[in-house]
Enzyme design. Structure first.
Site, short mmCIF file in Angstrom:
data_model
loop_
_atom_site.label_atom_id
_atom_site.label_comp_id
_atom_site.label_asym_id
_atom_site.label_seq_id
_atom_site.Cartn_x
_atom_site.Cartn_y
_atom_site.Cartn_z
N ASP A 128 -25.08 -5.31 -57.90
CA ASP A 128 -26.13 -4.46 -58.35
C ASP A 128 -25.83 -3.21 -57.80
O ASP A 128 -24.51 -2.81 -57.42
CB ASP A 128 -27.24 -4.98 -58.24
N HIS A 141 -23.03 -1.31 -59.13
CA HIS A 141 -23.48 -0.79 -60.34
C HIS A 141 -23.55 0.78 -60.28
O HIS A 141 -24.06 1.64 -60.81
CB HIS A 141 -24.72 -1.15 -60.88
#
Ligand SMILES: *[C@@H]1O[C@H](CO)[C@@H](O)[C@H](O)[C@H]1NC(C)=O
Ligand SMILES: *[C@@H]1O[C@H](CO)[C@@H](O)[C@H](O)[C@H]1NC(C)=O
Ligand SMILES: *[C@@H]1O[C@H](CO)[C@@H](O)[C@H](O)[C@H]1NC(C)=O
Ligand SMILES: *[C@@H]1O[C@H](CO)[C@@H](O)[C@H](O)[C@H]1NC(C)=O
Ligand SMILES: *[C@@H]1O[C@H](CO)[C@@H](O)[C@H](O)[C@H]1NC(C)=O
Ligand SMILES: *[C@@H]1O[C@H](CO)[C@@H](O)[C@H](O)[C@H]1NC(C)=O
Ligand SMILES: *[C@@H]1O[C@H](CO)[C@@H](O)[C@H](O)[C@H]1NC(C)=O
Ligand SMILES: *[C@@H]1O[C@H](CO)[C@@H](O)[C@H](O)[C@H]1NC(C)=O
Length: 399
Positions: free
Chosen positions: A225, A248
């Site tokens: 993430d 991310h």
């Protein structure tokens, strides 16, 4: 320090006495607590939670500065909370070994966090590694029985603490966030290494919220993430010399989940290399009413290596399409600077400013930005974004 009067002929003796005295005073000014002396076992199987807890209780009760020492070895720990306030403001957690979560993810999976420091003022974590053993929980979340899986624990959390240093820590395979800093002041994280699989869910590297004067430097983060995520109520945050990927990217947000929210102010993110990440630098807000804001944000000296969405402002975040469709974000975004950002995008739209129709982004500045897509000019897209362009900017800005 005692002053000893001796004539020149005795200067050597005087030196010896002074050295002796100063190491003696260091000895009496500090106490040391080895977790092994409290029953901890670095054998990879024995539960050492109570030993760590007792070492902490002693160090925290010490009126002298205190060191908790974790020798080499693998120490199994259940969820543990190290609470202050303490009697001294100089606790050092020196870790040569590794701390490991139980292999059954259910043991810590319903706790918000695995290793927690709370109400602590003046503490340093030096070295060490934390293994959250999250892979089995990620697989559970990815299966058809995912409704039965626990949320998972953040590996390391600091809450309501100040004057904290985390130096040279390694964090592996967290169930959820690797490090969370919540309600803190004056925190320095340096030389952190985070590693988890690129498809691990919600395994943010570092999450900061409701905190001020936090510095994150010289760190390498690869995860499933956000490498770093910044929540509401953060001010004076400095992020520098980070390598991010997989992951991310670095995200301010999601902001504006709640109607009443403290804003984000004075954030500098510089000297970052993003490699094959989903986003580069992103500001993300829910598409619904809120009184929050994000202002005085600087992104500087950034390299994008094959990043999917290098520069993003997304004010229409509405993950499950519930409670927000058709609404505009109330978050006011202003004074955001992008300086010296170079590299490659794996999608044609390398710059996307999708701002709120009711609260347009203002004071956006792009200076010396060069992003290409497949060796050609990329594109920029804007909705409700205002600002200026300085120097060379490719793709041509749409402000
Ligand atoms: C461990 O987590 C459980 C919730 O799963 C909680 O009730 C308990 O207080 C926690 N223990 C410590 C020491 O934090
Ligand atoms: C989830 O399952 C899909 C399909 O089986 C697989 O491609 C993916 O790698 C899995 N992710 C995790 C975290 O196990
Ligand atoms: C900010 O935190 C650093 C330690 O990370 C500390 O040295 C500095 O004094 C703090 N600044 C303020 C204004 O508190
Ligand atoms: C940047 O961080 C890396 C660790 O990720 C470190 O090796 C390097 O020395 C740092 N660079 C500077 C200029 O401090
Ligand atoms: C912004 O934050 C930095 C620390 O990251 C601090 O040194 C600086 O004084 C802050 N600026 C303002 C205007 O508060
Ligand atoms: C914009 O941000 C920069 C850097 O944080 C700051 O120095 C400047 O004062 C801000 N300008 C305005 C108009 O707020
Ligand atoms: C932008 O590029 C110009 C020309 O190369 C240079 O003078 C200026 O310092 C650069 N600005 C930044 C913030 O990198
Ligand atoms: C990109 O373009 C340059 C010059 O036009 C060329 O030398 C290079 O081989 C191209 N690279 C790729 C990956 O196409």
């Amino acid at each position: 320090m005692a002053i000893i009067h001796l004539d020149n002929n005795h200067s050597l003796l005087s030196l010896i006495l002074l050295v002796g005295l100063s190491s003696w005073s260091t000895f009496v000014d500090a106490s040391s607590y080895n977790v092994v002396d409290f029953g901890g076992k670095g054998d990879g199987t024995t539960d050492s939670t109570q030993a760590f807890q007792t070492a902490w209780t002693n160090a925290c009760a010490s009126t002298k500065k205190a060191t908790i020492y974790v020798p080499r070895g693998r120490y199994c720990l259940q969820n543990v909370t190290f609470s202050g306030p303490c009697k001294n403001k100089a606790i050092i957690f020196r870790i040569d070994g590794s701390m490991e979560a139980p292999s059954d993810y259910l043991v810590i999976g319903n706790s918000a966090a695995w290793v927690v420091f709370r109400h602590v003022d003046g503490m340093t974590i030096l070295g060490g590694s934390l293994d959250g053993k999250g892979a089995a929980l990620w697989a559970c979340k990815n299966s058809s029985y995912n409704a039965l899986c626990p949320t998972g624990a953040t590996t390391l959390e600091f809450s309501n603490s100040k004057n904290v240093v985390v130096n040279n820590l390694k964090s592996l395979n967290s169930q959820m966030f690797h490090v969370a800093i919540n309600g803190c002041e004056n925190v320095m994280v340096k030389g952190l290494r985070v590693s988890a699989s690129s498809n691990s869910p919600n395994t943010d590297g570092i999450h900061v919220q409701s905190s001020s004067n936090v510095t994150i430097i010289n760190s390498k983060i690869g995860t499933g993430d956000d490498c770093i995520s910044v929540g509401p109520g953060v001010s004076n945050l400095q992020i520098q010399n980070i390598s991010c990927g997989p992951g991310h990217g670095i995200s301010i947000g999601s902001l504006g989940k709640d109607v009443k929210e403290i804003g984000v102010q004075n954030v500098t993110i510089k000297n970052v290399v993003f490699s094959r990440t989903e986003n580069g630098v992103r500001i993300k807000t829910w598409g619904k009413p809120s009184n929050g804001f994000a202002t005085d944000i600087v992104f500087q000296h950034i390299v994008m290596n094959n990043v999917h969405n290098p520069i993003v402002i997304d004010q229409n975040y509405c993950p499950t399409h519930k409670g927000c469709p058709g609404q505009a974000s109330g978050i006011k975004i202003s004074n955001v600077t992008y300086q010296d950002i170079q590299g490659t995008s794996t999608t044609k739209v390398a710059i996307m400013f999708d701002c709120s129709p009711t609260n347009p982004c203002i004071g956006i500045k792009l200076e010396n930005v060069s992003l290409t897509y497949k060796n050609q000019t990329a594109e920029a897209r804007c909705n409700n974004a205002r600002g200026i362009v300085v120097g060379q900017v490719q793709p041509t800005a749409c402000l």
